[in-house]
Scaffold this motif. Structure first.
Motif, PDB file in Angstrom:
ATOM      1  N   ILE C  81      40.254 -69.215 -73.354  1.00 57.36           N
ATOM      2  CA  ILE C  81      39.782 -67.954 -72.769  1.00 57.36           C
ATOM      3  C   ILE C  81      39.393 -66.982 -73.877  1.00 57.36           C
ATOM      4  O   ILE C  81      38.341 -66.346 -73.819  1.00 57.36           O
ATOM      5  CB  ILE C  81      40.873 -67.340 -71.861  1.00 57.36           C
ATOM      6  N   LEU C  82      40.242 -66.900 -74.912  1.00 59.08           N
ATOM      7  CA  LEU C  82      39.945 -65.982 -76.017  1.00 59.08           C
ATOM      8  C   LEU C  82      38.640 -66.346 -76.704  1.00 59.08           C
ATOM      9  O   LEU C  82      37.898 -65.482 -77.148  1.00 59.08           O
ATOM     10  CB  LEU C  82      41.081 -65.992 -77.045  1.00 59.08           C
ATOM     11  N   SER C  84      36.144 -67.902 -75.312  1.00 65.70           N
ATOM     12  CA  SER C  84      35.011 -68.016 -74.387  1.00 65.70           C
ATOM     13  C   SER C  84      34.051 -66.852 -74.581  1.00 65.70           C
ATOM     14  O   SER C  84      34.396 -65.827 -75.143  1.00 65.70           O
ATOM     15  CB  SER C  84      35.504 -68.044 -72.941  1.00 65.70           C
ATOM     16  N   PHE C  87      34.986 -63.176 -73.810  1.00 67.03           N
ATOM     17  CA  PHE C  87      35.984 -62.425 -74.546  1.00 67.03           C
ATOM     18  C   PHE C  87      35.802 -62.479 -76.061  1.00 67.03           C
ATOM     19  O   PHE C  87      36.407 -61.716 -76.780  1.00 67.03           O
ATOM     20  CB  PHE C  87      37.391 -62.942 -74.203  1.00 67.03           C
TER      21      PHE C  87
END
Lengths: 350, 268, 275
Positions: C81-82, C84, C87
């Motif tokens: 997620i970080l 992606s 972000f």
């Protein structure tokens, strides 16, 4: 084969990245089997246009059609196009075979068929026997060939090439240009090619699309683009040229550099301000006495095939290409044929 | 959209897990009652008491002195070591590098007990007792490799011919080192120093085995308090330290983002 | 710069403070002190083969492995997620996972006592909503929780670093060749992130298997892992010979697992990439 239906059609495409406008009203069609080159300086929007066709960017407004169907929202992996990426983007954890077989494996093709197709592709790009090599051990030119094979093996309707030869040295680039042209002929696949190298574009393309600052400047065959540039930007970007301010007196008659010339252009307002383009190689050296224009040679540089001379005369610095040279400081005469004078609408600054 | 919400809430959940203990710790530094877990009103008395508590003040002093001295010494030894290693032949280089990796890869507890054995063993010969000095030596030892590991990449990135160019232009090797090489590897030296400093401040295991009775850094003090209950004064001190590091970071961030903006304006 | 002597102070330092202590561990591990003096022996190692010690070793390995697994399962999505697109521009967000490490780790771990106690904060909240209380303090679960809590950033950061380094063009190329997001993850992102995963596993497993603080704080006074065992031999029992033998076994274990991990990790200095 149906030439009338475009395989790709871009309609009024606009795209902004944050505050910057990247594409401003792009309208373009590509015919089946065509070799189309998007040409322009860096930041002109050519790569973004290609990425919109490939599905990696979506336009802010406007439509993308593929064989008549709107494909704005079709993800890249469902499009019948494949891309040869800038700097190749080969998968570093796979060998040559696995890189090329990647797309076929996703289609769940039979192993034997994949093997055969990969072999054929490697033969086409002259890399027989390279199956087991790691891609990182290959030279730039070889990586380039693998990248082409990896895209072509999927038999796309359209192949997109994003500055594919940018990282190669001059000699290799020339070789690959010919090879690509051959592959295009042999496979009959439509090519959309992005480059900032005007010579490359002129050598390879059926159609050139010149772009600048997010707008299409001119679309045409290489000959048209070179001989009849539509505006000063195209003239300046494609080959070297002398661009001189002038006035169209009436049809077939133009005044510039203090002289009235006969020309082949018509359809301008009487006395309209225009730009005149003269290619350096089209200026003939003649005796000063019967010259249309005369000037003094300021510098001479040997360029291999020809000499490049800068000549000052009639308030203009002329660039001349000629196989004969004149001494610096001497006065020379110059002459122009009517079909070497290209008239363009004034577009403001170059 | 849904995907983004899921991503955000997952991150939020993990961050909650990471920060919950810290929030609890900070909140209870303002708690009137001494016992943990029972909130009985707001107070600042632990912050006042903090500065008169000699045990805590002593260990804070020890912690800061250890971190400062050990990281400075480590930077000195480590930077020169990196320059030397960079110029070694392949075989010798790999031997020395393996030696350098050893304290990094070795479990802290093994490094700790092995140093303890040696300090006691040699100490009995020359009359050295476990205390501040042995802790300092241990901290320097585990700090040097981190300095080397952050300076070496900068040396590798450096243009090989830069040093030669300096000599070619008439610089002595000392002058070239000072004016050409050092400025070039400075970012590595600084990050090595910061890493050493942080590791030293945070270290418990190695300090625990190499300190003698009567000398303690903050971690050791906290550990010994843990048996009887950590006093809120420690929470107060940690809150202060945490907040000051945080402020420092925010300050640096604001400054660098401003510089970035300026740079971009120049470029445009 | 041909003067290699600039590294000699370091070499001398390392010989005194790394090489000699390592030999001292070896020396103590293979000797015993009795009435007549010091003699060579393998008794320390025989002693370690007794079932109680072996069971402690197995328990330490088991808990560390389990914690590492939990860190991987929880941490990989965080790193993804970080890294992606949505972000990746906010560097601050990844900083949020480093900041907790600036609070003394003993205190942070100790803070879980306040949270997990019978009448602690979590149970207060649970009972407020009429949910059953949880009572995991001083159990294996609490120790695993402490390990995951302390070492999770060590898993997230190396994976995040590697994921950030993956050329976005590779993902695009895979999509271009017909891969949907699942295929792209399985065939491109995951294999390319293996070096990060490996250094993450090493960086979590190593401190987890040798910790004696987390087990002591959250497992209670009598809770014994291999780390507590070594500590007790040196601090309380003063049986340095046995302690050295266990340390040596530990060291060999760790070095072997690092060697195995490094086989997977072609990107040298993967561990250092964290910084």
């Amino acid at each position: 084969m149906n030439g009338s239906q475009p395989i790709i059609l871009l309609k009024e495409i606009r795209k902004n990245f944050g505050q910057t406008e990247v594409l401003n009203n792009i309208n373009l069609y590509v015919l089946k089997n065509e070799f189309v080159t998007l040409l322009g300086p860096s930041g002109c929007g050519k790569t973004t246009t290609l990425r919109i066709i490939g599905g990696f960017e979506t336009p802010d407004s406007g439509d993308v059609f593929f064989e008549g169907n709107r494909i704005n929202n079709v993800p890249p992996y469902q499009r019948k196009v494949n891309t040869v990426f800038q700097k190749y983007a080969l998968f570093p954890h796979m060998n040559v075979y696995d890189n090329i077989a990647f797309g076929l494996k996703i289609k769940k093709m039979d192993k034997a068929v994949i093997g055969k197709k990969v072999d054929e592709m490697l033969e086409m790009v002259n890399l027989q026997g390279f199956q087991k090599r790691s891609v990182e051990s290959l030279s730039g030119g070889q990586q380039q060939r693998v990248a082409i094979a990896r895209a072509l093996v999927n038999q796309p309707e359209v192949l997109l090439l994003d500055e594919p030869l940018g990282a190669l040295d001059l000699k290799l680039r020339k070789e690959m240009q010919l090879e690509l042209k051959n592959i295009h002929k042999r496979t009959g696949i439509t090519f959309v090619y992005v480059t900032h190298d005007q010579e490359e574009a002129l050598t390879m393309s059926d159609t050139i699309v010149v772009m600048n600052k997010g707008k299409i400047q001119q679309i045409g065959t290489p000959q048209m683009i070179y001989n009849e540039p539509k505006n000063a930007f195209v003239a300046d970007f494609i080959g070297e040229s002398n661009i001189i301010k002038g006035k169209m007196l009436k049809d077939y008659s133009v005044e510039f550099a203090g002289h009235v010339f006969e020309c082949l252009d018509k359809g301008f307002e009487p006395n309209e301000d225009i730009d005149v383009v003269v290619r350096p190689e089209d200026i003939k050296l003649v005796n000063v006495e019967n010259a249309m224009i005369s000037g003094v040679v300021k510098s001479v540089t040997f360029k291999g095939v020809h000499f490049e001379m800068l000549v000052e005369g009639q308030g203009v610095t002329w660039t001349l290409h000629n196989t004969e040279m004149a001494q610096v400081g001497t006065a020379i005469g110059m002459s122009l044929n009517p079909n070497d004078i290209h008239i363009m609408k004034r577009t403001g600054s170059v | 959209m849904v995907k983004k919400i899921i991503m955000k809430s997952y991150l939020g959940l993990i961050l909650l897990f990471m920060y919950l203990p810290i929030v609890v710790l900070i909140v209870f530094s303002f708690n009137k009652s001494k016992s943990r877990g029972n909130w009985s009103g707001f107070t600042l008395k632990w912050y006042r008491e903090l500065f008169t508590n000699s045990q805590i003040m002593d260990s804070l002093y020890n912690t800061l002195m250890l971190a400062l001295i050990s990281s400075i010494v480590a930077v000195l030894i480590g930077t020169f070591a990196a320059i030397g290693i960079h110029n070694m032949k392949k075989f010798k280089k790999s031997v020395v590098m393996n030696l350098t990796y050893l304290p990094v890869l070795n479990p802290d507890i093994v490094t700790g007990v092995s140093l303890m054995i040696m300090f006691v063993f040699i100490g009995s010969l020359i009359g050295l007792k476990l205390g501040f000095l042995t802790m300092l030596l241990a901290h320097i030892t585990f700090n040097i490799p981190y300095v080397i590991l952050s300076v070496l990449p900068k040396l590798k990135q450096m243009n090989k011919h830069m040093y030669e160019a300096a000599l070619d232009l008439g610089a002595t090797s000392m002058y070239a080192l000072r004016k050409v090489i050092l400025p070039e590897i400075m970012p590595g030296i600084i990050s090595g120093f910061l890493m050493a400093f942080t590791l030293s401040i945070d270290d418990f295991v190695i300090s625990y085995f190499t300190s003698g009775s009567g000398v303690a850094n903050l971690s050791i003090t906290i550990y010994s308090m843990a048996r009887t209950g950590v006093k809120p004064t420690i929470n107060a001190l940690s809150t202060l330290m945490f907040v000051s590091v945080l402020l420092l970071l925010i300050l640096i961030n604001i400054r660098s983002s401003r510089e970035e903006k300026k740079k971009r304006q120049y470029d445009a | 710069m041909n003067r290699k002597w600039v590294s000699y102070p370091y070499l001398i330092w390392m010989i005194i403070f790394i090489v000699i202590p390592s030999f001292l561990i070896l020396f103590y591990a293979f000797t015993a002190r009795d009435g007549q003096g010091i003699r060579f022996t393998l008794d320390n190692f025989y002693k370690f083969c007794e079932p109680i010690y072996i069971s402690v070793l197995l328990k330490s390995l088991g808990l560390a492995l389990f914690s590492t697994f939990v860190c991987l399962v929880v941490g990989y999505p965080v790193a993804m997620i970080l890294a992606s697109k949505q972000f990746s521009k906010s560097a601050t967000l990844s900083m949020l996972f480093i900041i907790p490490m600036w609070m003394n780790f003993l205190l942070r771990t100790y803070s879980w006592l306040t949270l997990l106690e019978k009448n602690g904060i979590i149970n207060s909240i649970l009972s407020f909503f009429n949910l059953p209380k949880i009572d995991i303090l001083y159990t294996d679960a609490a120790v695993v929780l402490g390990m995951v809590y302390n070492f999770l950033p060590f898993m997230i950061l190396p994976i995040y670093t590697v994921l950030m380094k993956i050329d976005g063009k590779l993902v695009e190329a895979a999509q271009d060749l017909g891969g949907n997001s699942m295929t792209v993850f399985r065939r491109i992102t995951l294999p390319l992130s293996i070096p990060g995963v490996m250094s993450g596993i090493t960086m979590v497993f190593m401190p987890a298997v040798t910790t004696f603080v987390i087990s002591k704080l959250l497992g209670g006074g009598q809770y014994t892992l291999i780390g507590n065992f070594i500590e007790r031999q040196f601090i309380q029992l003063s049986d340095w010979n046995f302690g050295s033998a266990i340390s040596m076994i530990m060291m060999i274990f760790i070095l072997i697992s690092i060697w195995i991990m490094s086989k997977f990790d072609e990107d040298k200095g993967g561990g250092a990439a964290l910084w």
